[in-house]
Design a protein around this motif. Structure first.
Motif, mmCIF file in Angstrom:
data_model
loop_
_atom_site.group_PDB
_atom_site.id
_atom_site.type_symbol
_atom_site.label_atom_id
_atom_site.label_comp_id
_atom_site.label_asym_id
_atom_site.label_seq_id
_atom_site.Cartn_x
_atom_site.Cartn_y
_atom_site.Cartn_z
ATOM 1 N N CYS A 98 11.162 20.130 0.131
ATOM 2 C CA CYS A 98 12.426 19.693 -0.478
ATOM 3 C C CYS A 98 13.514 19.558 0.581
ATOM 4 O O CYS A 98 14.325 18.623 0.536
ATOM 5 C CB CYS A 98 12.841 20.678 -1.569
ATOM 6 S SG CYS A 98 14.339 20.221 -2.470
ATOM 7 N N ARG A 99 13.550 20.461 1.544
ATOM 8 C CA ARG A 99 14.578 20.432 2.589
ATOM 9 C C ARG A 99 14.509 19.159 3.425
ATOM 10 O O ARG A 99 15.510 18.755 4.033
ATOM 11 C CB ARG A 99 14.433 21.650 3.502
ATOM 12 C CG ARG A 99 15.070 22.910 2.956
ATOM 13 C CD ARG A 99 16.573 22.818 2.956
ATOM 14 N NE ARG A 99 17.112 22.648 4.312
ATOM 15 C CZ ARG A 99 18.311 22.187 4.594
ATOM 16 N NH1 ARG A 99 19.123 21.804 3.622
ATOM 17 N NH2 ARG A 99 18.720 22.064 5.848
ATOM 18 N N LYS A 100 13.367 18.500 3.442
ATOM 19 C CA LYS A 100 13.238 17.256 4.207
ATOM 20 C C LYS A 100 14.127 16.152 3.627
ATOM 21 O O LYS A 100 14.417 15.172 4.301
ATOM 22 C CB LYS A 100 11.783 16.804 4.229
ATOM 23 C CG LYS A 100 10.850 17.737 4.996
ATOM 24 C CD LYS A 100 9.412 17.250 4.949
ATOM 25 C CE LYS A 100 8.486 18.192 5.703
ATOM 26 N NZ LYS A 100 7.058 17.750 5.651
ATOM 27 N N TYR A 101 14.529 16.310 2.368
ATOM 28 C CA TYR A 101 15.368 15.305 1.699
ATOM 29 C C TYR A 101 16.797 15.798 1.527
ATOM 30 O O TYR A 101 17.499 15.382 0.598
ATOM 31 C CB TYR A 101 14.773 14.961 0.334
ATOM 32 C CG TYR A 101 13.344 14.479 0.380
ATOM 33 C CD1 TYR A 101 13.046 13.182 0.781
ATOM 34 C CD2 TYR A 101 12.291 15.317 0.028
ATOM 35 C CE1 TYR A 101 11.734 12.727 0.820
ATOM 36 C CE2 TYR A 101 10.973 14.875 0.069
ATOM 37 C CZ TYR A 101 10.707 13.585 0.469
ATOM 38 O OH TYR A 101 9.404 13.143 0.511
ATOM 39 N N SER A 102 17.244 16.682 2.415
ATOM 40 C CA SER A 102 18.540 17.341 2.228
ATOM 41 C C SER A 102 19.717 16.370 2.278
ATOM 42 O O SER A 102 20.810 16.704 1.821
ATOM 43 C CB SER A 102 18.731 18.431 3.289
ATOM 44 O OG SER A 102 18.669 17.878 4.596
ATOM 45 N N ASP A 103 19.505 15.168 2.841
ATOM 46 C CA ASP A 103 20.592 14.186 2.838
ATOM 47 C C ASP A 103 20.824 13.595 1.456
ATOM 48 O O ASP A 103 21.881 13.032 1.176
ATOM 49 C CB ASP A 103 20.287 13.059 3.821
ATOM 50 C CG ASP A 103 18.997 12.331 3.504
ATOM 51 O OD1 ASP A 103 18.075 12.967 2.933
ATOM 52 O OD2 ASP A 103 18.898 11.128 3.812
ATOM 53 N N LEU A 104 19.841 13.762 0.571
ATOM 54 C CA LEU A 104 19.914 13.162 -0.765
ATOM 55 C C LEU A 104 19.916 14.204 -1.877
ATOM 56 O O LEU A 104 20.491 13.982 -2.946
ATOM 57 C CB LEU A 104 18.732 12.211 -0.962
ATOM 58 C CG LEU A 104 18.735 11.287 -2.177
ATOM 59 C CD1 LEU A 104 19.917 10.314 -2.118
ATOM 60 C CD2 LEU A 104 17.418 10.501 -2.249
ATOM 61 N N VAL A 105 19.287 15.360 -1.611
ATOM 62 C CA VAL A 105 19.041 16.342 -2.676
ATOM 63 C C VAL A 105 19.413 17.747 -2.217
ATOM 64 O O VAL A 105 19.019 18.173 -1.132
ATOM 65 C CB VAL A 105 17.555 16.335 -3.095
ATOM 66 C CG1 VAL A 105 17.275 17.414 -4.136
ATOM 67 C CG2 VAL A 105 17.149 14.974 -3.631
ATOM 68 N N THR A 106 20.179 18.457 -3.040
ATOM 69 C CA THR A 106 20.377 19.893 -2.877
ATOM 70 C C THR A 106 19.444 20.615 -3.838
ATOM 71 O O THR A 106 18.819 19.999 -4.703
ATOM 72 C CB THR A 106 21.832 20.282 -3.175
ATOM 73 O OG1 THR A 106 22.168 19.847 -4.507
ATOM 74 C CG2 THR A 106 22.786 19.632 -2.188
ATOM 75 N N PHE A 107 19.351 21.937 -3.696
ATOM 76 C CA PHE A 107 18.502 22.659 -4.646
ATOM 77 C C PHE A 107 19.046 24.052 -4.914
ATOM 78 O O PHE A 107 19.755 24.647 -4.099
ATOM 79 C CB PHE A 107 17.047 22.739 -4.147
ATOM 80 C CG PHE A 107 16.792 23.765 -3.068
ATOM 81 C CD1 PHE A 107 16.442 25.067 -3.398
ATOM 82 C CD2 PHE A 107 16.898 23.422 -1.723
ATOM 83 C CE1 PHE A 107 16.196 26.009 -2.410
ATOM 84 C CE2 PHE A 107 16.663 24.357 -0.726
ATOM 85 C CZ PHE A 107 16.309 25.665 -1.070
ATOM 86 N N GLY A 108 18.714 24.552 -6.098
ATOM 87 C CA GLY A 108 18.990 25.919 -6.487
ATOM 88 C C GLY A 108 17.734 26.522 -7.088
ATOM 89 O O GLY A 108 16.753 25.818 -7.351
ATOM 90 N N ILE A 109 17.764 27.816 -7.313
ATOM 91 C CA ILE A 109 16.615 28.517 -7.880
ATOM 92 C C ILE A 109 17.093 29.381 -9.035
ATOM 93 O O ILE A 109 18.068 30.133 -8.899
ATOM 94 C CB ILE A 109 15.905 29.386 -6.828
ATOM 95 C CG1 ILE A 109 15.429 28.520 -5.653
ATOM 96 C CG2 ILE A 109 14.720 30.133 -7.453
ATOM 97 C CD1 ILE A 109 14.894 29.324 -4.473
ATOM 98 N N LEU A 110 16.419 29.267 -10.179
ATOM 99 C CA LEU A 110 16.699 30.098 -11.349
ATOM 100 C C LEU A 110 15.584 31.124 -11.453
ATOM 101 O O LEU A 110 14.416 30.779 -11.651
ATOM 102 C CB LEU A 110 16.760 29.246 -12.617
ATOM 103 C CG LEU A 110 17.516 27.907 -12.538
ATOM 104 C CD1 LEU A 110 17.556 27.233 -13.906
ATOM 105 C CD2 LEU A 110 18.925 28.095 -11.982
ATOM 106 N N THR A 111 15.912 32.390 -11.316
ATOM 107 C CA THR A 111 14.930 33.461 -11.238
ATOM 108 C C THR A 111 15.433 34.671 -11.998
ATOM 109 O O THR A 111 16.640 34.799 -12.257
ATOM 110 C CB THR A 111 14.671 33.838 -9.761
ATOM 111 O OG1 THR A 111 13.865 35.019 -9.688
ATOM 112 C CG2 THR A 111 15.979 34.116 -9.029
#
Length: 379
Positions: free
Chosen positions: A122-135
């Motif tokens: 996922c980090r490879k697309y960091s220019d387009l996508v951020t991410f979070g984690i629900l745990t």
């Protein structure tokens, strides 16, 4: 209480928001504005990010009483299949010219042995996508959090349901302390933490204790939404807040939101941006993004508009994400402006709030386009 939430005194209910009773011309203008917000392709309105809530596993180490799941052993996709899903999501973003965000969740996402490999991809697309984690936060350890720090998540969210007695009665004995330990680890490593609180009749009065906990543990933000009775929680319909309880809860949350901490100490933000909360907060009305700015993919590739709106719209083993998002009737219906449901016809807020929480309407009334059963405005 009934008089406090009638149309005649709606300004007392939403002190900083315009009065509800409007002329027909205002309603027509609202309809035009809503229609304009949906672009010609019928895609994500108002240029918002297109969020993917991705349930990568149904496995979980807890058995919470109000869980949306009804099974914890559903088939899972392997890593290669998940990478195909990510690629299709990226392609959809490019086609729609949108930025994206992925919320990785489960079940408990950290139970997947290949989860960190997926995050690195996922980090490879960091220019387009951020991410979070629900745990649920209960299995986080120092080694995991150190690796998470390097991956730069937008946030990590953990659920807290009340004080120790209430939380552990819902999520299991000792799990509040485990969740707080996880929050402290994340904060120590400088990772932004969010806490979510699911409000129902059994716990909504304890929200202030959750806010106090969050402030003591230096949580960045706490937010709350109302229970949606389906999955394991399907038998909890009697726990759904009434309109009067909803209004009382929202006013309590707003008081906590407006409390000021010491000027030299960072204070936890109390967020009020979910369905109907603007009535007490006086901020911009929230409009449900299910099927519009939100897509949900389950562990077996099933696509839903939202995890809390469990209408199956296709499976990515059979159709592409683009085909489902652009072509499925449920997604199309959710993106198009609707006529107000019964009870919302005279309300000037309808074209902004779209009738409230579609997931709760669907769970209680079996119709996502019906009026939110918790709305406190009475006509």
């Amino acid at each position: 209480m009934e008089a406090a939430i009638t149309a005649e005194v709606v300004d007392a209910v939403a002190a900083d928001v315009a009065a509800v009773d409007v002329e027909a011309a205002d309603v027509a203008a609202g309809a035009a504005a809503a229609a304009e917000g949906t672009d010609k392709m019928g895609s994500c309105s108002n240029g918002r990010r297109l969020i993917l809530q991705w349930h990568i596993t149904s496995r979980c180490n807890l058995r919470c009483k109000h869980c949306y799941q009804d099974s914890y052993q559903n088939p899972e996709m392997d890593l290669n299949d998940m990478l195909c899903i990510m690629k299709q999501y990226i392609e959809l973003l490019s086609t729609l010219n949108r930025k994206g965000h992925i919320n990785f969740t489960g079940g408990e996402p950290f139970l997947r042995e290949d989860f960190f490999r997926l995050l690195h991809e996922c980090r490879k697309y960091s220019d387009l996508v951020t991410f979070g984690i629900l745990t649920n936060g209960t299995i986080l350890d120092r080694k995991m959090v150190e690796e998470l720090k390097g991956l730069q998540p937008d946030f990590i969210q953990i659920s807290i349901e009340g004080d120790r007695e209430i939380h552990d009665s819902i999520r299991g004995k000792g799990n509040l302390d485990r969740a707080l330990k996880g929050l402290d680890l994340l904060t120590y490593y400088g990772i932004k933490t969010l806490v979510s609180f699911t409000a129902h009749r059994g716990n909504y009065k304890s929200f202030s204790s959750v806010v106090n906990l969050c402030r003591r543990h230096k949580v960045f933000k706490v937010w709350t939404d109302r229970i949606v009775p389906f999955g394991n929680g399907e038998d909890l319909k009697e726990q759904v807040l009434s309109p009067e309880e909803t209004w009382g809860f929202f006013t309590m949350v707003n008081k906590l939101r407006n409390q000021k901490g010491l000027p030299w100490k960072r204070s936890t933000i109390v967020e009020m941006s979910r369905a109907l909360q603007f009535l007490a907060a006086g901020n911009t009305p929230y409009r449900c993004g299910a099927g519009d700015s939100l897509i949900t993919v389950l562990e077996d590739g099933t696509v839903l508009p939202c995890r809390r709106l469990p209408i199956e719209c296709g499976n990515m083993k059979e159709k592409s994400l683009y085909e489902i998002y652009m072509g499925n009737k449920v997604f199309k219906d959710l993106r198009q402006p609707k006529k107000p449901p019964v009870g919302c016809e005279r309300c000037s807020y309808f074209f902004l709030c779209d009738g409230g929480a579609k997931c709760i309407s669907y769970a209680v009334n079996k119709d996502p386009f019906s009026r939110d059963p918790g709305c406190p405005i009475k006509w």
